[in-house]
Design a protein around this motif. Structure first.
Motif, short mmCIF file in Angstrom:
data_model
loop_
_atom_site.label_atom_id
_atom_site.label_comp_id
_atom_site.label_asym_id
_atom_site.label_seq_id
_atom_site.Cartn_x
_atom_site.Cartn_y
_atom_site.Cartn_z
N ARG A 80 0.83 -1.19 0.00
CA ARG A 80 0.00 0.00 0.00
C ARG A 80 0.88 1.26 0.00
NH1 ARG A 80 -3.04 2.89 3.96
NH2 ARG A 80 -1.78 4.55 3.07
N ALA A 89 -11.80 6.70 3.90
CA ALA A 89 -12.89 6.94 4.85
C ALA A 89 -13.69 8.20 4.49
CB ALA A 89 -12.30 7.06 6.25
N LYS A 97 -13.09 1.77 2.61
CA LYS A 97 -12.89 2.01 4.04
C LYS A 97 -14.12 2.65 4.67
CE LYS A 97 -8.57 2.53 5.41
NZ LYS A 97 -7.25 3.14 5.69
N ARG A 148 -11.55 0.95 9.94
CA ARG A 148 -10.35 1.76 10.20
C ARG A 148 -10.55 2.72 11.38
NH1 ARG A 148 -11.01 6.72 10.57
NH2 ARG A 148 -9.34 7.49 9.24
C1 PEP Z 1 -5.04 5.68 4.11
O1 PEP Z 1 -5.23 4.46 4.25
O2 PEP Z 1 -4.02 6.14 3.59
C2 PEP Z 1 -6.04 6.63 4.61
C3 PEP Z 1 -5.99 7.92 4.29
O3 PEP Z 1 -6.96 6.06 5.39
P1 PEP Z 1 -8.44 6.56 5.81
O4 PEP Z 1 -9.16 6.87 4.55
O5 PEP Z 1 -8.99 5.37 6.53
O6 PEP Z 1 -8.23 7.74 6.70
#
Ligand code: PEP
Ligand code: MN
Length: 337
Positions: free
Chosen positions: A126, A185, A207, A237
Motif C-alpha cells: 500500500r 474513509a 474504508k 479503520r
Molecule cells: C489511508 O489508508 O491512507 C487513509 C488515508 O486512510 P483513511 O481513509 O482510513 O483515513
C-alpha cells in the motif's frame, strides 16, 4: 428479490427471466459464484410478488431480500466472496497482509519499504499517491509520478498495489498503474465516485467512514456492486467517539457483524484505527482473532521523517515481528499465511 434457478437450466430459460425483469423496468444482476444460477432483482421501489417469477420455466424459487442492501447481502449470496487480486486472493483461507507507507514520498523511500515488507511476509503493498489531508497546506501526495513509483515497487517485489483515488480522474490513473482502488474513509459516501469504481475492472478497497454505521458501509458497497463490480473488500479503520486515548476507536465488533450480514471480505486497519505505533500490533492480533480477512498497516523506514502519519507507522522490524505473530495465530482461526 433473488431468483434461484433450477439446476441445469438452459440459457434460454435464464434469458426469459432476465427479459421479464427488464420488461417490468427493473435491473437483472447475475450473482457470481453461486452454486446454482441466481439472478438478483434491483431497482424496484416496492416489494415484488414472488409468483410473478416462480411461474416461469426453470425458476426454482423467488426469495424476498429484506435488507436495504441487496447484492452484498448474505440473503442474496450465502457463500463468502473471494476477491481475486493480481494473482492472489482476499477473503479465502490465506490472510491478506497489506503493508506500506501512508504516502509515496520518493522512489528511494517507497522501494526501500517495499523490499522490507515483502521480505517480512506482506502479500500486498500500500501507499498513497493521492492523499486526503485535513489541511490544504499538508503534503497532498505525488500524484501520477507516485503511481509510477508504485508500479516499480510491484515490479521489484511482485506485490499487488493498493492505492487511493479521491475522484474520477484519479480512478482512471490508478487503473493504469495499480491493482486495487482504495476508497478512503472521507469518501465512503461519495456516491458518484462509488459508481465510477463500480464500473472499474479493478477490485475496490472500501474504508468505513469515520462516523458511518455498518449499514451505511454496506449501502456504499451496494453502490459499487450495483454498477457490476462485485470485487469489493471492506475495511474497518476506526470511528470517532468520545474516547480520547487514541486517534480513533477501532470497532472490531463490526467484523463478525458484517460477516453475518454480508458475503464480502472485511479487513482491519489498526494504524488509522489507533494512530499510535505501540497500539498497532495488539489491535492487529485482535483483528485476526476476531475473524478479519486481513489487515492493512502503515510501515515506514524512517517514521520520524515521514511526510504523513509517522507516529502510527511501524518500524520494519516491528512489522516483521507482527507477521510472525499472525503466522502463529492463523491456524487458530482456520487461516493460513
Ligand atoms: C489511508 O489508508 O491512507 C487513509 C488515508 O486512510 P483513511 O481513509 O482510513 O483515513
Ligand atoms: Mn495514513
Amino acid at each position: 428479490m433473488l431468483i434461484v434457478m433450477e439446476k441445469g437450466v438452459s440459457d434460454r430459460e435464464i434469458q426469459a427471466v432476465v427479459e421479464r425483469i427488464e420488461r417490468l423496468g427493473y435491473k437483472a444482476n447475475p450473482i457470481p459464484g453461486a452454486q446454482r444460477v441466481a439472478i438478483g432483482v434491483t431497482g424496484n421501489q416496492t416489494p415484488l410478488d414472488p409468483e410473478e417469477f416462480e411461474s416461469l420455466p426453470g425458476v426454482k424459487e423467488a426469495i424476498r431480500v429484506t435488507r436495504p442492501y441487496k447484492l452484498v447481502s448474505r440473503e442474496m449470496k450465502a457463500e463468502d466472496t473471494v476477491v481475486p487480486v493480481g494473482g492472489r486472493e482476499v477473503g479465502g483461507r490465506t490472510l491478506a497482509i497489506i503493508a506500506g507507507p501512508c504516502a509515496v514520498e520518493s522512489e528511494e523511500q517507497t522501494l526501500a519499504i517495499g523490499e522490507m515488507v515483502a521480505k517480512a511476509g506482506a502479500n500486498f503493498f500500500r501507499g498513497g499517491a493521492y492523499k486526503p489531508r485535513t489541511s490544504p497546506y499538508s503534503f497532498q501526495g505525488l500524484g501520477e509520478p507516485g503511481l509510477k513509483i508504485l508500479a516499480k515497487v510491484r515490479e521489484a517485489t511482485g506485490l499487488p498495489i493498493v492505492t487511493e483515488a479521491m475522484d474520477g480522474e484519479a480512478v482512471s490513473m490508478v487503473e493504469e498503474y495499480a491493482d486495487v482502488i482504495q476508497i478512503g474513509a472521507r469518501n465512503m459516501q461519495n456516491f458518484s465516485l462509488l459508481k465510477r469504481v463500480g464500473k472499474s475492472r479493478l477490485p475496490v478497497f472500501l474504508k468505513r467512514g469515520i462516523s458511518a454505521t455498518m449499514e451505511e458501509l454496506l449501502m456504499s458497497a451496494e453502490y459499487v456492486a450495483s454498477e457490476g463490480n462485485y470485487r469489493i473488500m471492506l475495511c474497518e479503520r476506526g470511528v470517532r467517539t468520545f474516547a480520547d486515548h487514541a486517534r480513533n476507536t477501532l470497532d472490531l465488533s463490526v467484523v463478525p457483524a458484517v460477516k453475518h450480514l454480508s458475503h464480502l471480505p472485511i479487513l482491519v486497519d489498526p494504524s488509522h484505527g489507533t494512530g499510535r505505533r505501540d497500539r498497532v500490533t495488539p489491535l492487529a492480533r485482535a483483528a485476526i482473532a476476531v475473524g478479519a480477512d486481513g489487515i492493512m498497516v502503515e510501515v515506514h523506514n524512517q517514521p520520524e521523517r515521514a511526510l504523513s502519519d509517522g507516529p502510527q507507522a511501524l518500524f520494519p522490524e516491528q512489522f516483521a515481528a507482527l507477521v510472525q505473530e499472525i503466522r502463529a495465530l492463523a491456524p487458530l482461526v482456520a487461516r493460513t499465511l
